[in-house]
Design an enzyme around this catalytic site. Sequence first.
Site, mmCIF file in Angstrom:
data_model
loop_
_atom_site.group_PDB
_atom_site.id
_atom_site.type_symbol
_atom_site.label_atom_id
_atom_site.label_comp_id
_atom_site.label_asym_id
_atom_site.label_seq_id
_atom_site.Cartn_x
_atom_site.Cartn_y
_atom_site.Cartn_z
ATOM 1 N N LEU A 188 -7.053 -5.106 -0.751
ATOM 2 C CA LEU A 188 -7.280 -3.808 -1.384
ATOM 3 C C LEU A 188 -5.990 -3.097 -1.735
ATOM 4 O O LEU A 188 -5.947 -2.275 -2.634
ATOM 5 C CB LEU A 188 -8.109 -2.911 -0.452
ATOM 6 C CG LEU A 188 -9.525 -3.390 -0.132
ATOM 7 C CD1 LEU A 188 -10.208 -2.421 0.813
ATOM 8 C CD2 LEU A 188 -10.344 -3.559 -1.407
ATOM 9 N N GLY A 189 -4.938 -3.374 -0.985
ATOM 10 C CA GLY A 189 -3.683 -2.696 -1.267
ATOM 11 C C GLY A 189 -2.588 -3.144 -0.322
ATOM 12 O O GLY A 189 -2.835 -3.836 0.657
ATOM 13 N N THR A 190 -1.362 -2.769 -0.662
ATOM 14 C CA THR A 190 -0.225 -3.143 0.164
ATOM 15 C C THR A 190 0.577 -1.917 0.552
ATOM 16 O O THR A 190 0.725 -0.983 -0.235
ATOM 17 C CB THR A 190 0.705 -4.119 -0.588
ATOM 18 O OG1 THR A 190 1.106 -3.500 -1.815
ATOM 19 C CG2 THR A 190 -0.003 -5.421 -0.881
ATOM 20 N N GLY A 191 1.078 -1.926 1.797
ATOM 21 C CA GLY A 191 1.967 -0.870 2.270
ATOM 22 C C GLY A 191 3.381 -1.406 2.298
ATOM 23 O O GLY A 191 3.683 -2.457 1.725
ATOM 24 N N ALA A 192 4.272 -0.691 2.997
ATOM 25 C CA ALA A 192 5.670 -1.096 3.035
ATOM 26 C C ALA A 192 5.834 -2.464 3.689
ATOM 27 O O ALA A 192 6.637 -3.272 3.251
ATOM 28 C CB ALA A 192 6.492 -0.046 3.776
ATOM 29 N N SER B 144 2.792 -4.244 5.109
ATOM 30 C CA SER B 144 1.450 -4.643 5.531
ATOM 31 C C SER B 144 0.534 -4.762 4.327
ATOM 32 O O SER B 144 0.896 -4.358 3.229
ATOM 33 C CB SER B 144 0.881 -3.606 6.502
ATOM 34 O OG SER B 144 0.777 -2.357 5.850
ATOM 35 N N GLU B 145 -0.643 -5.326 4.583
ATOM 36 C CA GLU B 145 -1.674 -5.381 3.554
ATOM 37 C C GLU B 145 -2.979 -4.853 4.125
ATOM 38 O O GLU B 145 -3.267 -5.044 5.308
ATOM 39 C CB GLU B 145 -1.885 -6.813 3.055
ATOM 40 C CG GLU B 145 -0.785 -7.288 2.146
ATOM 41 C CD GLU B 145 -1.107 -8.639 1.522
ATOM 42 O OE1 GLU B 145 -0.522 -8.919 0.461
ATOM 43 O OE2 GLU B 145 -1.905 -9.400 2.085
ATOM 44 N N VAL B 146 -3.757 -4.191 3.274
ATOM 45 C CA VAL B 146 -5.083 -3.730 3.663
ATOM 46 C C VAL B 146 -6.100 -4.621 2.971
ATOM 47 O O VAL B 146 -6.058 -4.810 1.756
ATOM 48 C CB VAL B 146 -5.309 -2.255 3.264
ATOM 49 C CG1 VAL B 146 -6.711 -1.809 3.665
ATOM 50 C CG2 VAL B 146 -4.271 -1.362 3.925
ATOM 51 N N ASP C 107 2.433 14.388 6.610
ATOM 52 C CA ASP C 107 2.397 13.949 5.212
ATOM 53 C C ASP C 107 1.061 14.289 4.568
ATOM 54 O O ASP C 107 0.458 13.465 3.886
ATOM 55 C CB ASP C 107 2.666 12.445 5.123
ATOM 56 C CG ASP C 107 3.025 11.995 3.698
ATOM 57 O OD1 ASP C 107 3.497 12.840 2.909
ATOM 58 O OD2 ASP C 107 2.834 10.806 3.379
ATOM 59 N N LYS D 264 -1.209 15.558 1.846
ATOM 60 C CA LYS D 264 -1.093 15.700 0.395
ATOM 61 C C LYS D 264 -2.415 15.255 -0.220
ATOM 62 O O LYS D 264 -3.218 14.586 0.448
ATOM 63 C CB LYS D 264 0.066 14.865 -0.147
ATOM 64 C CG LYS D 264 -0.027 13.382 0.182
ATOM 65 C CD LYS D 264 1.218 12.633 -0.273
ATOM 66 C CE LYS D 264 1.151 11.159 0.137
ATOM 67 N NZ LYS D 264 2.364 10.431 -0.257
ATOM 68 N N ASN E 9 -3.904 11.744 0.125
ATOM 69 C CA ASN E 9 -4.384 11.349 1.453
ATOM 70 C C ASN E 9 -5.716 12.003 1.807
ATOM 71 O O ASN E 9 -6.149 11.947 2.954
ATOM 72 C CB ASN E 9 -3.348 11.700 2.520
ATOM 73 C CG ASN E 9 -2.111 10.828 2.423
ATOM 74 O OD1 ASN E 9 -2.151 9.760 1.811
ATOM 75 N ND2 ASN E 9 -1.016 11.278 2.996
ATOM 76 N N THR F 9 6.356 14.066 1.586
ATOM 77 C CA THR F 9 6.363 13.840 0.146
ATOM 78 C C THR F 9 6.953 15.053 -0.554
ATOM 79 O O THR F 9 6.528 16.177 -0.294
ATOM 80 C CB THR F 9 4.922 13.603 -0.354
ATOM 81 O OG1 THR F 9 4.392 12.475 0.343
ATOM 82 C CG2 THR F 9 4.896 13.334 -1.847
#
Length: 365
Positions: free
Chosen positions: A27-31, A33-35, A142, A144, A147, A182
């Site tokens: 579904l997505g990637t972080g710094a 990791s992957e979701v 954070d 915003k 989120n 942010t």
Amino acid sequence: MPLEEDGPSWKKRAEDIRDIYEFREVLGTGAFSEVVLAEEKKTQKLVAIKCIPKKALEGKETSIENEIAVLRKIKHANIVSLEDIYESRSHLYLIMQLVSGGELFDRIVEKGFYTEKDASQLIRQILDAVKYLHDMGIVHRDLKPENLLYYSLDEDSTIMISDFGLSKIEGSGSVMSTACGTPGYVAPEVLAQKPYSKAVDCWSIGVIAYILLCGYPPFYDENDAKLFEQILKAEYEFDSPYWDDISESAKDFIQHLMEKDSDKRYTCDLALQHPWIAGDTALDKNIHESVSEQMKKNFAKSKWKQAFNATAVVRHMRKLQLGTSQESPGRTTPTSPCHGPLLVPGDNNDSLTDTCQDCRSQKSP
């Protein structure tokens, strides 16, 4: 099959996470990791699994585990929950609640009718959730709009706070002074590199409330140095004509949250007692046209920069639901996309780029 548990009681051992969950798609990637969208084989429940290579956590194991142990205790109707944690020899897997309603601004733009009262009810839910965190000694750091996600596609869906990548447990070591967050939503004391407290979250809620009522941010400049200068001075205006139809009570509420002096700034408790939240001063006038027009102008491009796009996931999930209903007519599958970096302290600050090969190797169905 799960291995015998060792270490903290909340952490389960698994030789292969795929014995327990069927991976659907990334579904997505972080710094670092992957979701991944996954289905628990035993219950057929859809979840999001954040896959973190252990080598990306080297040197941080203790602090990461301490913070995850606390975050796992968070149970609130307006906060995306961490439901389980598995550990293999190479990875840490965070099993997370899925939400399917999409991003806050997208939903507002799609509405045909939107009022101050709607904004007030949204902010009340956020205040409730952040008060809960603060009472537990957790500072989000954070907050915003990206989120903030809706739990479901229902018209009266609750709003959910996600992404605890920068969260901090008060009293868990050093005084908070790290400049993080942010640009545009960070409090003046963070930019001033002074020690700060949970009051930084209240400032961010004030910024979000401001945007919800006019569709554009209180601070803006292409040049970061000039942007920070505006924030440090707490220089913002209620510009005409965008604020002409907004109540004085709403402006008063924002001013108490976007107060430069953190000692004078409203806490979540005080904000929840303000007439704009607790009383009936929020107006019923439709402000949708003006607000949605400004939101489309000011926030449309911000999504291109995100590692994870919640709207794209809604699309993924709708396709998935359609596919599931065709294959198994009698079975109901909740539509529940997940979202970007979640529940891993420090994730947003790291430049590590390792991703979960376990996750990548599984093709989308």
